[in-house]
Design an enzyme around this catalytic site. Structure first.
Site, PDB file in Angstrom:
ATOM      1  N   ASN A   1      -2.725   7.030  15.363  1.00 35.44           N
ATOM      2  CA  ASN A   1      -3.541   6.479  14.283  1.00 35.44           C
ATOM      3  C   ASN A   1      -3.804   5.019  14.622  1.00 35.44           C
ATOM      4  O   ASN A   1      -2.920   4.177  14.470  1.00 35.44           O
ATOM      5  CB  ASN A   1      -2.782   6.603  12.944  1.00 35.44           C
ATOM      6  CG  ASN A   1      -3.534   5.933  11.802  1.00 35.44           C
ATOM      7  OD1 ASN A   1      -4.723   5.628  11.927  1.00 35.44           O
ATOM      8  ND2 ASN A   1      -2.845   5.691  10.702  1.00 35.44           N
ATOM      9  N   TRP A   2      -5.012   4.759  15.113  1.00 32.84           N
ATOM     10  CA  TRP A   2      -5.324   3.396  15.562  1.00 32.84           C
ATOM     11  C   TRP A   2      -5.547   2.439  14.392  1.00 32.84           C
ATOM     12  O   TRP A   2      -5.607   1.240  14.583  1.00 32.84           O
ATOM     13  CB  TRP A   2      -6.584   3.399  16.438  1.00 32.84           C
ATOM     14  CG  TRP A   2      -6.440   4.100  17.758  1.00 32.84           C
ATOM     15  CD1 TRP A   2      -5.337   4.753  18.240  1.00 32.84           C
ATOM     16  CD2 TRP A   2      -7.441   4.209  18.787  1.00 32.84           C
ATOM     17  NE1 TRP A   2      -5.585   5.267  19.491  1.00 32.84           N
ATOM     18  CE2 TRP A   2      -6.867   4.949  19.855  1.00 32.84           C
ATOM     19  CE3 TRP A   2      -8.755   3.762  18.917  1.00 32.84           C
ATOM     20  CZ2 TRP A   2      -7.585   5.246  21.020  1.00 32.84           C
ATOM     21  CZ3 TRP A   2      -9.464   4.055  20.079  1.00 32.84           C
ATOM     22  CH2 TRP A   2      -8.881   4.780  21.117  1.00 32.84           C
ATOM     23  N   LYS A   3      -5.714   2.980  13.203  1.00 31.87           N
ATOM     24  CA  LYS A   3      -6.016   2.162  12.013  1.00 31.87           C
ATOM     25  C   LYS A   3      -7.246   1.284  12.294  1.00 31.87           C
ATOM     26  O   LYS A   3      -8.147   1.714  12.993  1.00 31.87           O
ATOM     27  CB  LYS A   3      -4.801   1.330  11.606  1.00 31.87           C
ATOM     28  CG  LYS A   3      -3.527   2.169  11.541  1.00 31.87           C
ATOM     29  CD  LYS A   3      -2.418   1.480  10.826  1.00 31.87           C
ATOM     30  CE  LYS A   3      -1.151   2.318  10.953  1.00 31.87           C
ATOM     31  NZ  LYS A   3      -0.096   1.904  10.069  1.00 31.87           N
TER      32      LYS A   3
ATOM     33  N   HIS B   1      -3.247   9.065   3.982  1.00 39.65           N
ATOM     34  CA  HIS B   1      -2.342   8.087   4.589  1.00 39.65           C
ATOM     35  C   HIS B   1      -1.865   7.114   3.506  1.00 39.65           C
ATOM     36  O   HIS B   1      -2.618   6.782   2.598  1.00 39.65           O
ATOM     37  CB  HIS B   1      -3.057   7.339   5.719  1.00 39.65           C
ATOM     38  CG  HIS B   1      -2.124   6.504   6.533  1.00 39.65           C
ATOM     39  ND1 HIS B   1      -1.692   5.267   6.123  1.00 39.65           N
ATOM     40  CD2 HIS B   1      -1.501   6.748   7.709  1.00 39.65           C
ATOM     41  CE1 HIS B   1      -0.853   4.781   7.028  1.00 39.65           C
ATOM     42  NE2 HIS B   1      -0.723   5.667   7.999  1.00 39.65           N
TER      43      HIS B   1
ATOM     44  N   GLU C   1      -1.560   4.057   3.395  1.00 44.97           N
ATOM     45  CA  GLU C   1      -2.390   2.856   3.214  1.00 44.97           C
ATOM     46  C   GLU C   1      -3.616   3.177   2.354  1.00 44.97           C
ATOM     47  O   GLU C   1      -4.090   2.345   1.587  1.00 44.97           O
ATOM     48  CB  GLU C   1      -2.786   2.291   4.589  1.00 44.97           C
ATOM     49  CG  GLU C   1      -1.605   1.608   5.258  1.00 44.97           C
ATOM     50  CD  GLU C   1      -1.586   1.673   6.768  1.00 44.97           C
ATOM     51  OE1 GLU C   1      -2.644   1.897   7.383  1.00 44.97           O
ATOM     52  OE2 GLU C   1      -0.490   1.506   7.344  1.00 44.97           O
TER      53      GLU C   1
ATOM     54  N   GLU D   1       5.555  10.889   6.236  1.00 44.01           N
ATOM     55  CA  GLU D   1       5.652   9.483   6.613  1.00 44.01           C
ATOM     56  C   GLU D   1       6.297   8.696   5.475  1.00 44.01           C
ATOM     57  O   GLU D   1       5.601   8.288   4.532  1.00 44.01           O
ATOM     58  CB  GLU D   1       4.254   8.923   6.878  1.00 44.01           C
ATOM     59  CG  GLU D   1       3.478   9.645   7.956  1.00 44.01           C
ATOM     60  CD  GLU D   1       2.405   8.748   8.554  1.00 44.01           C
ATOM     61  OE1 GLU D   1       2.518   8.453   9.743  1.00 44.01           O
ATOM     62  OE2 GLU D   1       1.494   8.325   7.834  1.00 44.01           O
TER      63      GLU D   1
ATOM     64  N   GLY E   1       5.027   0.906   9.908  1.00 44.72           N
ATOM     65  CA  GLY E   1       4.704  -0.442  10.370  1.00 44.72           C
ATOM     66  C   GLY E   1       5.809  -1.453  10.095  1.00 44.72           C
ATOM     67  O   GLY E   1       5.596  -2.661  10.218  1.00 44.72           O
TER      68      GLY E   1
ATOM     69  N   SER F   1       7.128   4.117  12.322  1.00 45.76           N
ATOM     70  CA  SER F   1       7.781   3.357  13.396  1.00 45.76           C
ATOM     71  C   SER F   1       8.372   4.248  14.485  1.00 45.76           C
ATOM     72  O   SER F   1       9.445   3.963  15.037  1.00 45.76           O
ATOM     73  CB  SER F   1       8.857   2.414  12.818  1.00 45.76           C
ATOM     74  OG  SER F   1       8.266   1.484  11.943  1.00 45.76           O
TER      75      SER F   1
ATOM     76  N   GLY G   1       1.457   5.141  14.697  1.00 42.23           N
ATOM     77  CA  GLY G   1       0.566   4.020  14.416  1.00 42.23           C
ATOM     78  C   GLY G   1       0.598   3.011  15.556  1.00 42.23           C
ATOM     79  O   GLY G   1      -0.033   3.187  16.593  1.00 42.23           O
ATOM     80  N   GLY G   2       1.382   1.950  15.370  1.00 42.40           N
ATOM     81  CA  GLY G   2       1.423   0.835  16.335  1.00 42.40           C
ATOM     82  C   GLY G   2       1.568   1.266  17.785  1.00 42.40           C
ATOM     83  O   GLY G   2       0.860   0.750  18.665  1.00 42.40           O
TER      84      GLY G   2
HETATM   85  C1  PEP Z   1       1.016   5.384  10.640  1.00 46.67           C
HETATM   86  O1  PEP Z   1       0.194   4.522  10.431  1.00 46.67           O
HETATM   87  O2  PEP Z   1       0.752   6.568  10.356  1.00 46.67           O
HETATM   88  C2  PEP Z   1       2.300   4.993  11.226  1.00 46.67           C
HETATM   89  C3  PEP Z   1       3.250   5.888  11.315  1.00 46.67           C
HETATM   90  O3  PEP Z   1       2.409   3.697  11.646  1.00 46.67           O
HETATM   91  P1  PEP Z   1       3.600   3.080  12.542  1.00 46.67           P
HETATM   92  O4  PEP Z   1       3.893   4.063  13.633  1.00 46.67           O
HETATM   93  O5  PEP Z   1       3.064   1.788  13.069  1.00 46.67           O
HETATM   94  O6  PEP Z   1       4.782   2.898  11.638  1.00 46.67           O
END
Ligand code: PEP
Length: 252
Positions: free
Chosen positions: A9-11, A97, A99, A169, A175, A215, A236-237
């Site tokens: 997930n590049w956001k 998600h 966010e 999640e 994040g 994470s 994500g990251g």
């Molecule tokens: C996400 O945005 O779905 C996510 C899991 O982010 P991160 O891996 O950065 O915690």
């Protein structure tokens, strides 16, 4: 047999040029993988969809949008419909998600509309659920997840539900650098699979891919993915660097 998947997930990151480069790099490295049974998906910004969809081999990498409108079409300035997303060659859409739920006030009812529009347009939803830190502190994580699934997904017909990927999640792990322990992830994934079994049947539950997100990185992916009910990750990251993303895929 359910599919094991690693989805990025590049956001709101990467210009179009950077996105094309990253997608190509990931494709190149995935192509070299010995184990071709793991599904690889990249969740990319709307404006990248047509271009990236054109340049990647969809047998190697699938593309996901990060959201879609809860309306089919019309006077909804700034929105992007499921039909438009599908027309770019995209196969998946991330829905719900945390966010989107927190910053854009998307509730389960709205998300249920999005899921149905995605399915009507042959997009496979990656449906995100998970509790807030405060909810976990008060032992409410199972109730929260149950409600999100009940209101978001469980009115789907069997055939529709079979297209769904669930991503658990925990919001406190997204994040933040804080990850659920493998035990916490397994406990919740097992619970989710049991809910699917109760609402559909054991076979559907067994065939449902349930991803962990929060994470997840090269250093912890292996112990998370080793759990029997964790079928991969939503990343994500760590999906923004090809090497890290590939290392996570290799954790299987
Ligand atoms: C996400 O945005 O779905 C996510 C899991 O982010 P991160 O891996 O950065 O915690």
């Amino acid at each position: 047999m359910r599919k094991r998947i690693v989805a990025g997930n590049w956001k709101m990151n990467k210009t179009l040029k950077e996105g094309i480069e990253l997608a190509k790099e990931i494709e190149l490295q995935v192509e070299k993988q010995k184990d071709k049974s793991i599904g690889v998906i990249i969740g990319i910004p709307f404006i990248h969809l047509p271009e990236v969809s054109k340049i990647v081999n969809h047998k190697i990498i699938s593309i996901a949008a990060q959201n879609c409108s809860s309306e089919p079409k019309g006077a909804f300035t700034g929105e992007v419909s499921a039909e438009m997303i599908k027309s770019t060659g995209t196969e998946y859409v991330i829905i719900g998600h945390s966010e989107r739920r927190s910053y854009f006030n998307e509730d389960n009812k709205t998300l249920n509309k999005k899921v149905k529009l995605a399915l009507e347009n042959n997009l496979n939803p990656i449906f995100c659920i998970g509790e807030l830190l405060d909810e976990r502190k008060h032992g409410k994580q199972f109730d929260v997840v149950n409600k999100q699934l009940n209101e978001g997904l469980f009115d789907l017909a069997d055939e529709e539900f079979s297209k769904i990927i669930i991503a658990y999640e925990p919001v406190w792990a997204i994040g933040t650098g804080e990850t659920a322990t493998p035990q916490q992830a397994q406990e919740m994934h097992e619970y989710i699979r049991k809910l699917v079994s109760d609402n559909y049947n054991a076979e559907t539950a067994d065939n449902t891919t349930i991803l962990y997100g929060g994470s997840c990185k090269p250093s912890n992916a292996q112990e998370l993915f080793a759990n029997p009910d964790v079928d991969g990750g939503l990343i994500g990251g760590a999906s923004l660097k090809a090497d890290d993303f590939i290392e996570i895929i290799n954790s299987f």
